[in-house]
Write a protein that holds these residues in place. Sequence first.
Motif, PDB file in Angstrom:
ATOM      1  N   ILE A  27      24.794 -38.434  22.179  1.00 10.17           N
ATOM      2  CA  ILE A  27      25.957 -37.553  22.157  1.00 10.17           C
ATOM      3  C   ILE A  27      25.677 -36.452  21.153  1.00 10.17           C
ATOM      4  N   ALA A  28      25.842 -35.198  21.611  1.00 10.21           N
ATOM      5  CA  ALA A  28      25.584 -34.040  20.761  1.00 10.21           C
ATOM      6  C   ALA A  28      26.868 -33.242  20.583  1.00 10.21           C
ATOM      7  N   ASP A  29      26.998 -32.599  19.445  1.00 10.55           N
ATOM      8  CA  ASP A  29      28.175 -31.781  19.135  1.00 10.55           C
ATOM      9  C   ASP A  29      27.991 -30.402  19.761  1.00 10.55           C
ATOM     10  N   ALA A  30      28.803 -30.087  20.768  1.00 10.42           N
ATOM     11  CA  ALA A  30      28.683 -28.795  21.457  1.00 10.42           C
ATOM     12  C   ALA A  30      29.270 -27.658  20.645  1.00 10.42           C
ATOM     13  N   ARG A  31      30.041 -27.969  19.597  1.00  7.25           N
ATOM     14  CA  ARG A  31      30.692 -26.909  18.815  1.00  7.25           C
ATOM     15  C   ARG A  31      29.755 -26.317  17.772  1.00  7.25           C
ATOM     16  N   GLU A  32      28.677 -27.026  17.462  1.00  8.27           N
ATOM     17  CA  GLU A  32      27.692 -26.520  16.513  1.00  8.27           C
ATOM     18  C   GLU A  32      26.626 -25.728  17.266  1.00  8.27           C
ATOM     19  N   ALA A  33      26.098 -24.708  16.622  1.00  5.20           N
ATOM     20  CA  ALA A  33      25.171 -23.792  17.291  1.00  5.20           C
ATOM     21  C   ALA A  33      23.942 -24.502  17.848  1.00  5.20           C
ATOM     22  N   ASP A  34      23.399 -25.457  17.111  1.00  7.50           N
ATOM     23  CA  ASP A  34      22.154 -26.102  17.538  1.00  7.50           C
ATOM     24  C   ASP A  34      22.387 -27.435  18.234  1.00  7.50           C
ATOM     25  N   HIS A  35      23.637 -27.753  18.550  1.00  6.84           N
ATOM     26  CA  HIS A  35      23.977 -28.973  19.276  1.00  6.84           C
ATOM     27  C   HIS A  35      23.328 -30.219  18.648  1.00  6.84           C
ATOM     28  N   PRO A  36      23.636 -30.490  17.382  1.00  3.60           N
ATOM     29  CA  PRO A  36      23.017 -31.651  16.728  1.00  3.60           C
ATOM     30  C   PRO A  36      23.526 -32.967  17.319  1.00  3.60           C
ATOM     31  N   LEU A  37      22.664 -33.970  17.294  1.00  2.00           N
ATOM     32  CA  LEU A  37      23.063 -35.296  17.746  1.00  2.00           C
ATOM     33  C   LEU A  37      24.025 -35.913  16.735  1.00  2.00           C
ATOM     34  N   VAL A  38      25.074 -36.516  17.241  1.00  7.45           N
ATOM     35  CA  VAL A  38      26.016 -37.223  16.376  1.00  7.45           C
ATOM     36  C   VAL A  38      26.017 -38.718  16.678  1.00  7.45           C
ATOM     37  N   TYR A  39      25.323 -39.111  17.774  1.00  7.64           N
ATOM     38  CA  TYR A  39      25.272 -40.527  18.120  1.00  7.64           C
ATOM     39  C   TYR A  39      24.085 -40.787  19.039  1.00  7.64           C
ATOM     40  N   VAL A  40      23.384 -41.885  18.798  1.00  2.00           N
ATOM     41  CA  VAL A  40      22.407 -42.413  19.746  1.00  2.00           C
ATOM     42  C   VAL A  40      22.594 -43.927  19.756  1.00  2.00           C
ATOM     43  N   ASN A  41      22.437 -44.537  20.933  1.00  2.00           N
ATOM     44  CA  ASN A  41      22.623 -45.988  20.975  1.00  2.00           C
ATOM     45  C   ASN A  41      21.289 -46.706  20.752  1.00  2.00           C
ATOM     46  N   ARG A  42      21.377 -48.019  20.713  1.00  2.00           N
ATOM     47  CA  ARG A  42      20.196 -48.831  20.422  1.00  2.00           C
ATOM     48  C   ARG A  42      19.131 -48.659  21.498  1.00  2.00           C
ATOM     49  N   ALA A  43      19.550 -48.522  22.759  1.00  2.00           N
ATOM     50  CA  ALA A  43      18.591 -48.358  23.853  1.00  2.00           C
ATOM     51  C   ALA A  43      17.760 -47.085  23.680  1.00  2.00           C
ATOM     52  N   PHE A  44      18.377 -46.048  23.132  1.00  2.00           N
ATOM     53  CA  PHE A  44      17.632 -44.816  22.863  1.00  2.00           C
ATOM     54  C   PHE A  44      16.566 -45.068  21.790  1.00  2.00           C
ATOM     55  N   GLU A  45      16.913 -45.803  20.760  1.00  2.00           N
ATOM     56  CA  GLU A  45      15.959 -46.110  19.697  1.00  2.00           C
ATOM     57  C   GLU A  45      14.779 -46.900  20.251  1.00  2.00           C
ATOM     58  N   VAL A  46      15.072 -47.859  21.125  1.00  2.29           N
ATOM     59  CA  VAL A  46      14.013 -48.690  21.695  1.00  2.29           C
ATOM     60  C   VAL A  46      13.094 -47.859  22.587  1.00  2.29           C
ATOM     61  N   MET A  47      13.680 -46.980  23.422  1.00  2.00           N
ATOM     62  CA  MET A  47      12.879 -46.206  24.355  1.00  2.00           C
ATOM     63  C   MET A  47      11.993 -45.183  23.648  1.00  2.00           C
ATOM     64  N   THR A  48      12.522 -44.546  22.628  1.00  3.72           N
ATOM     65  CA  THR A  48      11.805 -43.435  21.999  1.00  3.72           C
ATOM     66  C   THR A  48      11.063 -43.825  20.725  1.00  3.72           C
ATOM     67  N   GLY A  49      11.459 -44.922  20.086  1.00  7.80           N
ATOM     68  CA  GLY A  49      10.854 -45.296  18.808  1.00  7.80           C
ATOM     69  C   GLY A  49      11.439 -44.547  17.635  1.00  7.80           C
ATOM     70  N   PHE A  50      12.408 -43.660  17.880  1.00  3.66           N
ATOM     71  CA  PHE A  50      13.075 -42.930  16.796  1.00  3.66           C
ATOM     72  C   PHE A  50      14.313 -43.693  16.346  1.00  3.66           C
ATOM     73  N   ALA A  51      14.453 -43.916  15.046  1.00  2.00           N
ATOM     74  CA  ALA A  51      15.631 -44.578  14.502  1.00  2.00           C
ATOM     75  C   ALA A  51      16.781 -43.582  14.437  1.00  2.00           C
ATOM     76  N   ALA A  52      17.987 -44.084  14.611  1.00  2.00           N
ATOM     77  CA  ALA A  52      19.165 -43.213  14.587  1.00  2.00           C
ATOM     78  C   ALA A  52      19.235 -42.416  13.289  1.00  2.00           C
ATOM     79  N   ARG A  53      18.939 -43.052  12.180  1.00  2.17           N
ATOM     80  CA  ARG A  53      19.048 -42.374  10.878  1.00  2.17           C
ATOM     81  C   ARG A  53      18.113 -41.170  10.781  1.00  2.17           C
ATOM     82  N   ASP A  54      17.044 -41.163  11.595  1.00  4.63           N
ATOM     83  CA  ASP A  54      16.072 -40.073  11.518  1.00  4.63           C
ATOM     84  C   ASP A  54      16.373 -38.927  12.474  1.00  4.63           C
ATOM     85  N   VAL A  55      17.305 -39.145  13.408  1.00  5.15           N
ATOM     86  CA  VAL A  55      17.544 -38.100  14.412  1.00  5.15           C
ATOM     87  C   VAL A  55      18.950 -37.532  14.378  1.00  5.15           C
ATOM     88  N   LEU A  56      19.903 -38.247  13.821  1.00  5.77           N
ATOM     89  CA  LEU A  56      21.264 -37.713  13.764  1.00  5.77           C
ATOM     90  C   LEU A  56      21.278 -36.430  12.939  1.00  5.77           C
TER      91      LEU A  56
END
Length: 301
Positions: A27-56
């Motif tokens: 889930i990304a914030d559409a109100r911010e210019a660069d659409h930063p991620l505000v949420y990723v679920n566990r399945a995203f972490e497993v698929m990509t290897g990126f931890a939520a704390r590193d991508v939010l």
Amino acid sequence: MPEAGAARTTEDLLSFCVAAADAPITIADAREADHPLVYVNRAFEVMTGFAARDVLGRNARFLQGAATDRAAVHAMGAGLRSGQFTRVRLLNYRADGTSFWNDVHISAARDGTGTVTHFMGVQHDVTPEVEAQTRAVQAMTRDPLTGLLNRAGFDDAMHRALERATRTGAAAAVLFLDIDAFKAVNDVHGHLVGDVYLTHAAHCLQNRLREHDVVGRRGGDEFVALLVDVPGDPAHAVDRVVADLDAALREPFTVDDVVHRMTVSIGAAVCPRDGTTARDLVRHADAAMYQRKRERAAGRA
């Protein structure tokens, strides 16, 4: 109060479902210019290897790399700007650098005024599907022995390359190559050794020609190559390439402790001097190759 409690229960249930979903969700914030991620679920972490704390707080473009199709990225951007449901297939990269094909479905969430506030992306790893499609295409366009383009694959690539050369005014040339006395190789040494001759010739062509030149196996012991963006005087440049290939292919190689020496006959056709169509250039190069073969036979007689 019961209504508020029910609402809270529904919100908690939705949060639980998104978090527990098998499909990777962002889930990304559409109100911010660069659409930063505000949420990723566990399945995203497993698929990509990126931890939520590193991508939010970051734009999801960190999944992209040098080989990601820019046209697909632009199409995704256009969909986000329009606020419409968008589906794109991208080559993405995991945290460890490995690549995967990602089918991304993006939906826009709106507030009570209709303003887009968030983008939800649902990811699907479709790497096996894409690889299966690639293998199917390669089976239709690649020679199984040498890995070079087969006749159909080469003809298609040559037509497209010649169209580009015509638009840009760049010089191009076609080489037609035939292994001398190849039938005798099969008769004397057997077809397995004959296959080594073919793979050796293919390897030499790939190594001696430039990466953006097009190489194919026409059939039997015949090979063809399209030289694109030929520099300087095209005729002289092609003569140098032919001489280099001829010398390289004469280098001895060993099969089962037996030293073999191969010679080839190479014909060339330069565009536009010898023709401008694929058919004319291949025909001219083929005729030049057979003329060279006759000259060699006469010289040995």
